[in-house]
Design an enzyme around this catalytic site. Sequence first.
Site, PDB file in Angstrom:
ATOM      1  N   ARG A 100       0.871  -1.181   0.000  1.00 18.97           N
ATOM      2  CA  ARG A 100       0.000   0.000   0.000  1.00 18.97           C
ATOM      3  C   ARG A 100       0.899   1.218   0.000  1.00 18.97           C
ATOM      4  O   ARG A 100       1.738   1.388   0.892  1.00 18.97           O
ATOM      5  CB  ARG A 100      -0.907   0.001   1.233  1.00 18.97           C
ATOM      6  N   HIS A 127      -7.702   0.673  -6.085  1.00 17.36           N
ATOM      7  CA  HIS A 127      -7.863  -0.144  -4.863  1.00 17.36           C
ATOM      8  C   HIS A 127      -8.497  -1.489  -5.254  1.00 17.36           C
ATOM      9  O   HIS A 127      -9.630  -1.794  -4.865  1.00 17.36           O
ATOM     10  CB  HIS A 127      -8.729   0.619  -3.849  1.00 17.36           C
ATOM     11  N   GLN A 130     -10.197  -4.044  -2.642  1.00 18.91           N
ATOM     12  CA  GLN A 130     -11.472  -3.591  -2.085  1.00 18.91           C
ATOM     13  C   GLN A 130     -12.639  -4.009  -2.976  1.00 18.91           C
ATOM     14  O   GLN A 130     -13.683  -4.454  -2.513  1.00 18.91           O
ATOM     15  CB  GLN A 130     -11.458  -2.064  -1.929  1.00 18.91           C
ATOM     16  N   ASP A 224     -17.227   6.918  -0.085  1.00 18.04           N
ATOM     17  CA  ASP A 224     -15.884   6.821   0.493  1.00 18.04           C
ATOM     18  C   ASP A 224     -15.622   8.138   1.221  1.00 18.04           C
ATOM     19  O   ASP A 224     -16.324   9.135   0.993  1.00 18.04           O
ATOM     20  CB  ASP A 224     -14.865   6.616  -0.660  1.00 18.04           C
ATOM     21  N   CYS A 265     -16.348   1.564   1.696  1.00 17.27           N
ATOM     22  CA  CYS A 265     -15.122   0.784   1.878  1.00 17.27           C
ATOM     23  C   CYS A 265     -14.573   0.927   3.292  1.00 17.27           C
ATOM     24  O   CYS A 265     -13.817   0.070   3.747  1.00 17.27           O
ATOM     25  CB  CYS A 265     -14.081   1.195   0.848  1.00 17.27           C
ATOM     26  N   ARG A 293     -13.119  -8.470   3.030  1.00 19.03           N
ATOM     27  CA  ARG A 293     -11.748  -8.063   2.685  1.00 19.03           C
ATOM     28  C   ARG A 293     -10.798  -9.241   2.917  1.00 19.03           C
ATOM     29  O   ARG A 293      -9.864  -9.461   2.176  1.00 19.03           O
ATOM     30  CB  ARG A 293     -11.297  -6.849   3.516  1.00 19.03           C
TER      31      ARG A 293
HETATM   32  N1   CP Z   1     -11.092  -0.134   3.032  1.00 22.36           N
HETATM   33  C1   CP Z   1      -9.791  -0.105   3.381  1.00 22.36           C
HETATM   34  O1   CP Z   1      -8.886  -0.246   2.540  1.00 22.36           O
HETATM   35  O2   CP Z   1      -9.566   0.071   4.711  1.00 22.36           O
HETATM   36  P1   CP Z   1      -8.146   0.308   5.400  1.00 22.36           P
HETATM   37  O3   CP Z   1      -7.640   1.638   4.932  1.00 22.36           O
HETATM   38  O4   CP Z   1      -8.433   0.263   6.873  1.00 22.36           O
HETATM   39  O5   CP Z   1      -7.209  -0.794   4.974  1.00 22.36           O
HETATM   40  N1  NVA Z   2      -9.935   6.920  -0.796  1.00 25.13           N
HETATM   41  C1  NVA Z   2      -9.505   6.433   0.497  1.00 25.13           C
HETATM   42  C2  NVA Z   2      -9.768   4.967   0.608  1.00 25.13           C
HETATM   43  C3  NVA Z   2      -9.458   4.371   1.951  1.00 25.13           C
HETATM   44  C4  NVA Z   2      -9.712   2.904   1.985  1.00 25.13           C
HETATM   45  C5  NVA Z   2      -8.024   6.746   0.672  1.00 25.13           C
HETATM   46  O1  NVA Z   2      -7.263   6.562  -0.294  1.00 25.13           O
HETATM   47  O2  NVA Z   2      -7.623   7.184   1.746  1.00 25.13           O
END
Ligand code: CP
Ligand code: NVA
Length: 312
Positions: A100, A127, A130, A224, A265, A293
């Site tokens: 990530r 993502h 997700q 989101d 999400c 997830r």
């Molecule tokens: N939805 C999601 O990716 O959550 P986190 O940021 O907690 O991993």
């Molecule tokens: N759009 C958000 C998603 C978190 C799961 C971010 O990138 O922070």
Amino acid sequence: MKDLLRTEHLSRADVELLLATAADFAKNPLRSNTALSNKSVAIYMTKPSTRTRLASETAVAHLGGTPIFIRGDELQLGRGETIADTARIISGYCDALLIRTFAQADVDELGAHATIPVINGLTDDDHPTQLLADWVTIRENFGEDVKGRKFVYLGDGNNMTHAWLIMGAIMGAHVVAATPDGKWAPDPTVVAKAKEIAAMSGATVEVTNDPEAAAKGASVLYTDVWMSMGDPEAERAEKTKALTPFAITENLMKLTEKDSIFMHCLPAHRGEEVEASVIDGPKSVIWREAYHRRTTIQALFYHLTRGELKGN
Ligand code: CP
Ligand code: NVA
């Protein structure tokens, strides 16, 4: 397909395989508890995470492997070692890597230089993991036939919007993104890519700035956070103002189909992108969605380490 770097790399057949395996793992999490025995999986994150991190670590444990969590500041990568060198080193020790981070280009480069599967656990642009959880949840609610149904995302035109449109296109669905125009609209190249996939799959991809028209007759309303990880704090007030009409309220939910559901999400900010009475109400499927997830990431580790995804 060695890696899952971008949602657009998945074929419909790959998604079907992953969803079926995830549904199995939901029933029996330990079904394949020796698949990764004596193997290690690196999970490297330069942004925070609750779900993706814990889902990945527990998924590896359920497959009999050892997860190794590495924070952004813990590798020599932050001190000038190259992505290519890091990829080669991790490939020598581990059997898969989930990452990530901010730049999609960094994830693409890791994938190019690693000899093990690399999974995108969120970038500024995408993502993919997700969306697998989202589609298992969609299937659990509506079955496989999505004809005549409309799947609507409302809010910031961000990584989630991109993944939502691309996956919807792969699945042959009618997907909509309702966002402000301009600065917080989805990337036009991603929208074009989603339309290109849709032309082959029979999907309909729609981008609009009209939240009511989007919500009307929808089966899913999805949202989101308005401020994503890495978004400039200085833009908060301007962004909140632009996004306020796209908040998911009880009134907006009233425009949807009788059997509609609310998805997110997570993490969520009640009173911003969604009213508390919606996210905590009877149409919300967020806990099941979050549970998946793990089932879907487990399916990804399982099939990618066996070389069973084909890509497109
Ligand atoms: N939805 C999601 O990716 O959550 P986190 O940021 O907690 O991993
Ligand atoms: N759009 C958000 C998603 C978190 C799961 C971010 O990138 O922070």
